[in-house]
Scaffold this motif. Structure first.
Motif, mmCIF file in Angstrom:
data_model
loop_
_atom_site.group_PDB
_atom_site.id
_atom_site.type_symbol
_atom_site.label_atom_id
_atom_site.label_comp_id
_atom_site.label_asym_id
_atom_site.label_seq_id
_atom_site.Cartn_x
_atom_site.Cartn_y
_atom_site.Cartn_z
ATOM 1 N N LYS A 318 0.600 8.545 -6.254
ATOM 2 C CA LYS A 318 -0.270 8.064 -5.181
ATOM 3 C C LYS A 318 -1.817 8.496 -5.426
ATOM 4 O O LYS A 318 -2.006 9.467 -4.950
ATOM 5 C CB LYS A 318 0.229 8.430 -3.834
ATOM 6 N N ASP A 319 -2.641 8.010 -6.269
ATOM 7 C CA ASP A 319 -3.728 8.639 -6.552
ATOM 8 C C ASP A 319 -4.535 7.325 -7.175
ATOM 9 O O ASP A 319 -4.397 6.222 -7.393
ATOM 10 C CB ASP A 319 -3.842 9.878 -7.387
ATOM 11 N N GLY A 320 -5.969 7.954 -7.686
ATOM 12 C CA GLY A 320 -7.043 7.027 -8.022
ATOM 13 C C GLY A 320 -6.376 6.186 -9.312
ATOM 14 O O GLY A 320 -6.905 4.937 -9.522
ATOM 15 N N TRP A 321 -5.528 6.866 -9.991
ATOM 16 C CA TRP A 321 -5.029 6.183 -11.178
ATOM 17 C C TRP A 321 -4.300 4.868 -10.791
ATOM 18 O O TRP A 321 -4.127 3.929 -11.369
ATOM 19 C CB TRP A 321 -4.109 6.995 -12.151
ATOM 20 N N THR A 322 -2.958 5.321 -9.847
ATOM 21 C CA THR A 322 -2.198 4.190 -9.602
ATOM 22 C C THR A 322 -2.605 3.351 -8.497
ATOM 23 O O THR A 322 -2.448 2.005 -8.691
ATOM 24 C CB THR A 322 -1.050 4.754 -8.833
ATOM 25 N N ASP A 323 -3.977 3.524 -7.979
ATOM 26 C CA ASP A 323 -4.662 2.785 -7.086
ATOM 27 C C ASP A 323 -5.262 1.750 -7.876
ATOM 28 O O ASP A 323 -5.005 0.389 -7.515
ATOM 29 C CB ASP A 323 -5.661 3.635 -6.088
ATOM 30 N N ILE A 324 -6.079 2.001 -9.009
ATOM 31 C CA ILE A 324 -6.753 0.876 -9.892
ATOM 32 C C ILE A 324 -5.621 -0.104 -10.295
ATOM 33 O O ILE A 324 -6.106 -1.253 -9.920
ATOM 34 C CB ILE A 324 -7.130 1.642 -11.140
ATOM 35 N N ALA A 325 -4.629 0.238 -10.749
ATOM 36 C CA ALA A 325 -3.607 -0.753 -11.270
ATOM 37 C C ALA A 325 -2.968 -1.440 -10.221
ATOM 38 O O ALA A 325 -2.788 -2.712 -10.360
ATOM 39 C CB ALA A 325 -2.611 0.025 -12.194
ATOM 40 N N GLN A 326 -2.672 -0.873 -9.078
ATOM 41 C CA GLN A 326 -1.949 -1.472 -8.023
ATOM 42 C C GLN A 326 -2.808 -2.637 -7.456
ATOM 43 O O GLN A 326 -2.220 -3.683 -7.188
ATOM 44 C CB GLN A 326 -1.499 -0.711 -6.925
ATOM 45 N N ARG A 327 -3.872 -2.341 -7.334
ATOM 46 C CA ARG A 327 -5.055 -3.323 -6.831
ATOM 47 C C ARG A 327 -4.954 -4.752 -7.904
ATOM 48 O O ARG A 327 -4.920 -5.829 -7.069
ATOM 49 C CB ARG A 327 -6.423 -2.557 -6.858
ATOM 50 N N ILE A 328 -4.969 -4.263 -8.909
ATOM 51 C CA ILE A 328 -4.920 -5.672 -9.987
ATOM 52 C C ILE A 328 -3.576 -6.376 -9.729
ATOM 53 O O ILE A 328 -3.756 -7.540 -9.710
ATOM 54 C CB ILE A 328 -5.189 -5.023 -11.455
ATOM 55 N N ARG A 329 -2.790 -5.349 -9.799
ATOM 56 C CA ARG A 329 -1.123 -6.045 -9.781
ATOM 57 C C ARG A 329 -1.073 -7.013 -8.344
ATOM 58 O O ARG A 329 -0.783 -8.254 -8.459
ATOM 59 C CB ARG A 329 -0.079 -4.958 -9.680
ATOM 60 N N ASP A 330 -1.624 -6.400 -7.168
ATOM 61 C CA ASP A 330 -1.295 -7.046 -6.039
ATOM 62 C C ASP A 330 -2.257 -8.518 -6.073
ATOM 63 O O ASP A 330 -1.707 -9.314 -5.142
ATOM 64 C CB ASP A 330 -1.711 -6.034 -4.818
ATOM 65 N N ARG A 331 -3.122 -8.373 -6.578
ATOM 66 C CA ARG A 331 -4.007 -9.556 -6.627
ATOM 67 C C ARG A 331 -3.251 -10.833 -7.374
ATOM 68 O O ARG A 331 -3.642 -12.049 -7.301
ATOM 69 C CB ARG A 331 -5.439 -9.208 -7.178
ATOM 70 N N VAL A 332 -2.960 -10.167 -8.738
ATOM 71 C CA VAL A 332 -1.900 -11.129 -9.555
ATOM 72 C C VAL A 332 -1.107 -11.612 -8.525
ATOM 73 O O VAL A 332 -0.766 -12.874 -8.453
ATOM 74 C CB VAL A 332 -1.695 -10.347 -10.577
ATOM 75 N N VAL A 333 -0.316 -10.873 -7.760
ATOM 76 C CA VAL A 333 0.908 -11.579 -7.128
ATOM 77 C C VAL A 333 0.280 -12.475 -6.003
ATOM 78 O O VAL A 333 0.960 -13.525 -5.793
ATOM 79 C CB VAL A 333 1.485 -10.226 -6.362
ATOM 80 N N ALA A 334 -0.764 -12.082 -5.267
ATOM 81 C CA ALA A 334 -1.334 -12.952 -4.464
ATOM 82 C C ALA A 334 -1.857 -14.202 -4.829
ATOM 83 O O ALA A 334 -1.499 -15.135 -4.308
ATOM 84 C CB ALA A 334 -2.648 -12.111 -3.675
ATOM 85 N N ALA A 335 -2.392 -14.339 -6.122
ATOM 86 C CA ALA A 335 -2.887 -15.476 -6.752
ATOM 87 C C ALA A 335 -1.941 -16.422 -7.105
ATOM 88 O O ALA A 335 -1.760 -17.584 -6.952
ATOM 89 C CB ALA A 335 -3.709 -14.923 -7.845
#
Ligand code: NDP
Length: 606
Positions: A318-335
């Motif tokens: 749970k830090d800045g590294w995983t946050d960057i990637a998870q934001r992208i992933r969650d957007r892909v899922v939402a899209a």
């Protein structure tokens, strides 16, 4: 998903701003803008931490020699020791183990990757990190712990620089020569010379004329500054005017303590780093009791998975590294949930851009929230995508600029104009300093031979640099055709997981130890990748390039060849397994466990 219409208007303006800021920084010289620390600056390559004790030259023959005593050498040494292979010699230029962490002892030095995943072999050595992100002293000590735990100190020749490494084909041995007059013959040789250990200097006009004190961050002059790596104040700077050139990941860490201790601190900035939240905290020793054996492997996999866009039930780091990637992933899922959506590169790119815009807006807003002087705050705002440069995480860096003695000297992307005997010139203004600290980074884009400091000469006299003239060519980043019994340990052309370097190294350690173990067990004199296997691996890497080179409109830096054109060579030199690090780790585990070692030729002589 963010509102496409409003974002597209912002996007246009943002892209234009990013391009304008990048254009200011593009320099026709590319990597040639930097110079080696030679001539007057040759002392910058010396070891300020360990006196060079005289010793007699060593002449010996060993089963395995490893060049480099950083985490690469330590991980290979540990994995060999676990297999009972102890006829080993480790040769290291520094006065101890540690590699990057031996050299980089500057104040505030710490690792940006969480200790639970960054520090290798934690379960094997029984070490419990004291903090979520550990300081350099603890990391260096951990390197030494690995050395002790696996009996590697007896195997080490420290303060010894390799001068040549050549394959003796008649004897099927590698011959290593050093600056101590040693001649070590080894059946197998590994190299782990790291990409970030050779300091570089900015080629600023007049740099030689400076008559004050100067040093590079990787050779910190504690005698001059006072204080120590453990955090004691640098009392000798109390009446000194200090200048620091550079605002990369290193400078971000050492500027807060310098600001605290120097009478005046002038920070000469060309491009601001992106500074995200750090949130460091102590780890309760009791908490370790809740972890089941095998926990580190689980954490490593969890971090690598989330950091590269995969799914996991829980985010352990749970830090800045995983946050960057998870934001992208969650957007892909939402899209994907939107009517008519089809998964493809466009959708992923859009998700990446939206996440990045959001993240960088937060980072710029954080500057405004922390830095009181509006002009300084403006200068500290990064105008580029987060992964164009090394992302930084810190909770005291921006705050340092609220001190009255800390002065941001922004060069508006142009860099320092010139240096003279007494100080630094920027935009026609002279800044007098007693001491100039170069936080100007390390050689990355230059030739492998120059960085390693020695030539590797394979069968038929070809050097590794010649073999790689058009880009790196390997199997798994480790085995090279024409260089039998040689093992290159790094991340390129393997997992290429840049957010956690040591994960690549522990895996490589297991692979190298397995191959050497097999060669020794079967009495093979030589192990070499077949031409076809090397060719196939390179083809695979090129089939779906997963090179870490930023995008063409990135602000220049070592991630993107300083903004110079990126060709096949640059892509190969930065490429990784097309399916990503997690898939690579699983692939390589299967490859080495199967016992087939597909692609390698094991040969017996006579
Ligand atoms: P960098 O190469 O990242 O930074 C060099 C700095 O010098 C940049 O700010 C650069 O500006 C500046 N510079 C160069 N030439 C000039 C000039 N002529 N005038 C003014 N400024 C100039 O080196 P670092 O040592 O900071 O970091 C190297 C790497 O080490 C990091 O990227 C990271 O991978 C690693 N590191 C890792 C840490 C960790 O926590 N794991 C901690 C510290 C470092 P510009 O940006 O414009 O090029």
């Amino acid at each position: 998903m963010t509102d496409g219409a409003s974002l597209s208007i912002d996007r246009e303006a943002l892209r234009a701003k990013y391009r304008a800021e990048r254009d200011k920084r593009l320099r026709a010289e590319g990597n040639d803008q930097y110079r080696e620390p030679s001539g007057k600056f040759a002392y910058l390559l010396e070891d300020p931490y360990t006196p060079r004790a005289p010793r007699a030259p060593v002449r010996e023959e060993v089963s395995v020699a490893f060049i480099g005593g950083g985490f690469a050498g330590l991980c290979v040494g540990a994995r060999l020791a676990e297999r009972g292979i102890t006829d080993l010699r480790i040769i290291e230029g520094g006065g101890d183990f540690g590699g990057a962490w031996y050299w980089n002892r500057y104040p505030g030095s710490m690792c940006d990757t969480a200790a639970m995943v960054y520090l290798p072999l934690l379960e094997e050595t029984g070490h419990r990190p004291s903090m979520k992100y550990t300081f350099a002293t603890e990391i260096f000590e951990h390197a030494r712990r690995i050395g002790r735990h696996f009996g590697l100190y007896d195997k080490a020749l420290f303060s010894t620089a390799v001068t040549s490494l050549a394959w003796d084909d008649a004897a099927a041995r590698w011959v290593i020569r050093t600056d101590r007059g040693d001649e070590i013959r080894a059946r197998f040789v590994g190299t782990g010379t790291g990409p970030l250990h050779r300091p570089k200097l900015p080629g600023i006009p007049g740099i030689e004329s400076f008559e004050g004190h100067s040093f590079h961050t990787s050779r910190w002059d504690w005698a001059y500054t006072g204080g120590d790596t453990a955090g004691a104040p640098m009392t000798k700077l109390a009446d000194r005017r200090v200048g620091i050139i550079g605002t990369g990941a290193t400078a971000v860490q050492c500027i807060p303590p310098l600001g605290r201790d120097a009478r005046e601190l002038f920070v000469f900035q060309r491009t601001p780093s992106s500074i995200d939240v750090r949130n460091n905290h102590a780890i309760e020793p009791d908490w370790f009791a809740t972890l089941a054996p095998g926990w580190q492997k689980q954490w490593l996999l969890n971090f690598a998975t989330l950091q590269t866009g995969g799914f996991a039930d829980e985010d352990l780091v749970k830090d800045g590294w995983t946050d960057i990637a998870q934001r992208i992933r969650d957007r892909v899922v939402a899209a994907m949930g939107e009517p008519g959506a089809t998964f493809g590169p466009e959708l992923v790119q859009r998700a990446y851009e939206d996440s990045d815009d959001e993240k960088m807006n937060e980072i710029r807003a954080r500057v405004d929230a922390i830095v009181k002087d509006p002009a300084t705050a403006e200068a500290l705002k990064p105008w580029y995508r987060q992964l164009c440069k090394r992302p930084c995480f810190h909770d005291e860096y921006l705050q340092a600029y609220n001190r009255p003695n800390v002065h941001m000297v922004d060069t508006d992307g142009k860099g320092v104009e010139r240096i003279d005997a007494t100080g630094v010139w920027v935009a026609g203004k002279h800044y007098e300093v007693d001491c100039l600290i170069f936080a100007s980074g390390f050689e990355v884009g230059t030739d492998a031979e120059r960085r390693a400091g020695f030539a590797t000469i394979g069968r038929g006299g070809e050097t590794l640099s010649q073999h790689w003239a058009d880009g790196m060519r390997t199997l798994h980043g480790i085995h090279v055709r024409g260089f039998p019994n040689l093992f290159v340990v790094g991340l390129t052309q393997g997992a290429n997981l840049i957010s956690n370097i040591t994960h690549n190294l522990t895996e490589a350690g297991s692979t190298v130890a397995a191959v050497i173990g097999h060669a020794l067990a079967t009495g093979a004199d030589e192990v070499e990748v077949s031409e076809a296997a090397e060719e196939a691996w390179v083809k695979l890497l090129e089939s779906s390039p997963r090179a870490f080179l930023g995008s063409p409109d990135c602000t220049p830096g070592y991630y993107n060849n300083e903004g110079r054109p990126i060709g096949r060579r640059e892509r190969l030199n930065a490429s990784g397994y097309p399916a990503g690090p997690v898939a690579y780790f699983s692939y390589i585990d299967e490859w080495r466990s199967s016992g087939d070692f597909e692609g390698l030729e094991f040969r017996r002589r006579g």
